[in-house]
Design an enzyme around this catalytic site. Structure first.
Site, PDB file in Angstrom:
ATOM      1  CB  SER A 184      -1.199  -0.401   1.690  1.00 23.99           C
ATOM      2  OG  SER A 184      -0.224  -0.103   2.429  1.00 23.99           O
ATOM      3  CG  HIS A 212      -4.013  -1.153  -2.596  1.00 17.66           C
ATOM      4  ND1 HIS A 212      -4.418   0.440  -1.781  1.00 17.66           N
ATOM      5  CD2 HIS A 212      -3.107  -1.171  -0.578  1.00 17.66           C
ATOM      6  CE1 HIS A 212      -3.977   0.915  -0.868  1.00 17.66           C
ATOM      7  NE2 HIS A 212      -3.916  -0.293  -0.599  1.00 17.66           N
ATOM      8  CE  LYS A 243      -8.228   0.800   0.991  1.00 14.89           C
ATOM      9  NZ  LYS A 243      -6.712   0.477   1.525  1.00 14.89           N
TER      10      LYS A 243
HETATM   11  C1  LIG Z   1      -7.000  -0.117   3.363  1.00 16.01           C
HETATM   12  C2  LIG Z   1      -6.714  -1.394   3.681  1.00 16.01           C
HETATM   13  C3  LIG Z   1      -7.200  -2.076   4.321  1.00 16.01           C
HETATM   14  C4  LIG Z   1      -8.684  -2.394   5.122  1.00 16.01           C
HETATM   15  O1  LIG Z   1      -9.766  -1.944   4.397  1.00 16.01           O
HETATM   16  P1  LIG Z   1     -10.641  -0.928   5.138  1.00 16.01           P
HETATM   17  O2  LIG Z   1     -11.635  -0.994   4.578  1.00 16.01           O
HETATM   18  O3  LIG Z   1     -10.566   0.265   4.476  1.00 16.01           O
HETATM   19  O4  LIG Z   1     -10.742  -1.091   6.330  1.00 16.01           O
HETATM   20  C5  LIG Z   1      -6.655  -3.291   4.044  1.00 16.01           C
HETATM   21  N1  LIG Z   1      -5.003  -3.634   3.881  1.00 16.01           N
HETATM   22  C6  LIG Z   1      -4.874  -3.113   2.543  1.00 16.01           C
HETATM   23  C7  LIG Z   1      -3.668  -3.417   2.683  1.00 16.01           C
HETATM   24  C8  LIG Z   1      -4.923  -2.298   2.741  1.00 16.01           C
HETATM   25  O5  LIG Z   1      -4.348  -0.707   2.269  1.00 16.01           O
END
Ligand SMILES: *Cc1c(COP(=O)(O)O)cnc(C)c1O
Length: 393
Positions: A184, A212, A243
């Protein structure tokens, strides 16, 4: 020292190390063009990779979902909160991930953070389990591993040889290899085919956090498993829906027995109120877009702006690690300099997140540029020009 003074001391210490975080208040829908505290800005920091967060079809589906199911679910999934909308969403997600799994079933969650806690605490519940965790994994995977009773071993970023040695030495009854698919803060891809081969060889689960990748990777937007053309009963797949999918929530897709175990055992699934059903209803519309011609066109444009960004940058001092994804980090090093760079861009109306420890390792503070299918080529040209000038100044 009284209790408040002690907290204030801790906050002062953060500030002295340039680690204080502050929130900015956004007054408009998530999009490249925002109004933030009264100022128009061009933003490169959301994870709305396909530009769906404010898509009229999703806004309309959310309205429709609210009129069909009301505002709230009223209870947890195991009591009375599991609506037809949640059930349909899980069926669609199981079909979406199905080509990559054996006997696929899916389970929906309010957030990816909770989904990761659920996977690791359900599959890593016993003391004779071992979790093998990538060094750069997301905080939610780290916290899930802490909460599980399993033993935890870290392996270095992309360290296949180190992981292999750990797996070979392990006598654990249950083995779980856990990794982000797209890291990330760096944007690079985990070597999933090699990781899966190791897992199959050593009888381990491969837990893939595709926060992602879901929606952005693969010809049909099915994510990292489609990108690498993987299929295995050892895979436990986590995708997030806030996302690229533009709404919120997450899901786990895996063999039906893994999902059934999570329904029975995973406390982050059992002891929380089900997400509002309207969100699940709107997510059906989001999956239609991701898997259809519009999704393919949005992914193609996203890839075009990624290529434009990479080709336009002319940096000498700051490091630019290779990233094939929408996450494009520019590593600056010192916290204060990263903050200054972020503030310099902000002064020109460009919003790019400056990321500092503990989100990234000490000494690697960075600008994290995220690109979206909603960015135009003019938007990206403006950012590239500003970055090239800023580094030289
Ligand atoms: C954003 C993210 C999460 C968490 O997801 P949410 O739905 O925002 O709680 C988990 N793992 C990674 C790699 C992320 O980037």
């Amino acid at each position: 020292m009284n209790m408040i003074a002690k907290l204030e001391q801790q906050l002062r210490e953060l500030d002295e190390r340039s680690l204080t975080r502050r929130r900015r208040v956004v007054d408009t829908p998530c999009a490249p063009r925002l109004v933030v505290e009264g100022r128009p800005l061009l933003a490169f920091c959301s994870n709305d990779y396909l530009g769906l967060a404010a898509h009229p079809a999703l806004v309309e589906a959310l309205r429709e979902g609210a009129s069909l199911y009301g505002a709230g679910s009223g209870a947890s999934h195991l009591i009375s909160g599991h609506t037809r909308a949640h059930e349909q969403l899980e069926e669609r997600l199981a079909a979406f991930a199905g080509p990559h799994l054996e006997n696929a079933r899916a389970l929906s969650f309010c957030t990816g953070y909770m989904a990761n806690l659920a996977i690791l605490t359900a599959l890593g519940a016993d003391a004779d389990a071992e979790i093998f965790s990538e060094q750069l994994n997301h905080a939610s995977l780290i916290d899930g591993a802490r909460l599980a009773r399993a033993r935890v071993s870290l392996y270095p970023h992309a360290g296949l040889a180190e992981l292999e040695a750990l797996l070979a030495a392990s006598t654990a009854a249950t083995k779980l290899v856990v990794t982000d698919s797209v890291f990330s803060m760096d944007g690079d891809l985990a070597p999933l085919p090699a990781l899966l081969a190791l897992c199959e060889q050593h009888g381990a689960w491969l837990v893939v956090d595709d926060a992602h990748g879901f929606g952005t990777l693969g010809a049909n937007g099915r994510g990292a498993l489609e990108h690498f053309n993987l299929r295995s009963p050892n895979l436990v797949y986590m995708g997030t829906l806030g996302k690229a999918a533009g709404i919120g929530g997450a899901f786990v897709a895996a063999h039906a027995s893994v999902i059934e175990l999570m329904i029975q055992r995973a406390r982050p699934y059992i002891y929380t109120t089900a997400a509002p059903p309207a969100l699940a209803h709107a997510l059906l519309a989001s999956l239609d877009i991701i898997g259809g011609a519009e999704g393919a066109a949005r992914r193609a444009h996203l890839n075009a702006v990624i290529a434009q960004f990479q080709q336009g940058l002319r940096l000498e001092r700051w490091q630019r690690p290779a990233s094939p994804t929408a996450i494009q980090p520019i590593i600056i090093g010192e916290n204060a300099e990263a903050l200054r760079a972020g503030a310099g861009l902000y002064g020109q109306g460009l919003w790019v997140a400056a990321i500092r420890p503990p989100t990234v390792p000490a000494g690697t503070a960075r600008l994290r540029v995220t690109l979206s299918a909603a960015h135009t080529h003019e938007d990206v040209a403006q950012l590239v020009a500003a970055l090239n000038l800023l580094e030289g100044s």
